[in-house]
Design a protein around this motif. Sequence first.
Motif, PDB file in Angstrom:
ATOM      1  N   TYR A   8      73.205-106.569 -19.454  1.00 44.41           N
ATOM      2  CA  TYR A   8      75.144-106.148 -19.660  1.00 44.41           C
ATOM      3  C   TYR A   8      74.444-104.309 -20.285  1.00 44.41           C
ATOM      4  N   CYS A  30      77.841-111.428 -17.900  1.00 44.81           N
ATOM      5  CA  CYS A  30      77.810-110.122 -17.858  1.00 44.81           C
ATOM      6  C   CYS A  30      79.728-109.828 -18.177  1.00 44.81           C
ATOM      7  N   GLU A  33      80.679-111.369 -21.649  1.00 45.31           N
ATOM      8  CA  GLU A  33      80.743-109.736 -22.354  1.00 45.31           C
ATOM      9  C   GLU A  33      81.782-108.801 -22.293  1.00 45.31           C
TER      10      GLU A  33
END
Length: 117
Positions: A8, A30, A33
Motif C-alpha cells: 500500500y 489495501c 488500509e
Amino acid sequence: MEHKCNKYEAYFIFKDDKEFLEHVANCPECTKEHEKMQKVSSLINEVRPYFLEQKKRKNRVQYALKTACLTLALMFFAIGGSALNYQYDIVNSLVYHNLSAEDLGFPTDEYGLIMVE
C-alpha cells in the motif's frame, strides 16, 4: 498462514493514481488500509479550519505585540532624544554654525563670501 500485502505505502508513494487505485480495487487488505486513510483524511479536513483559525489568531496577537513594542521604542527614542538634546544641546554642539570661511582661513569679501580669483 495467509500472505499479507504490504504494498500500500509503496504504491501510494511511487505509483501514479491509476495504478494505485487499480491495486486498491484488487487487493482486499489495501482496500481496508485505503478506507482507514480516507477516514483519517476526512477527520483532518474536518478540523483543519479550527487549527487555521488558531494560527491566524496567534499571528494577529504576535503582530499586535510587535507593533506595540515598535511604537513604544519609537516613543521612547523621540521623547528621550528631545529631552537629551534640550539638556545637553547635542545638535548645536555637533553643528559648526559658528565657524565662517574667514575663521577657516579663506580669503573673503565684505559679505563674508569666499573670494574667487
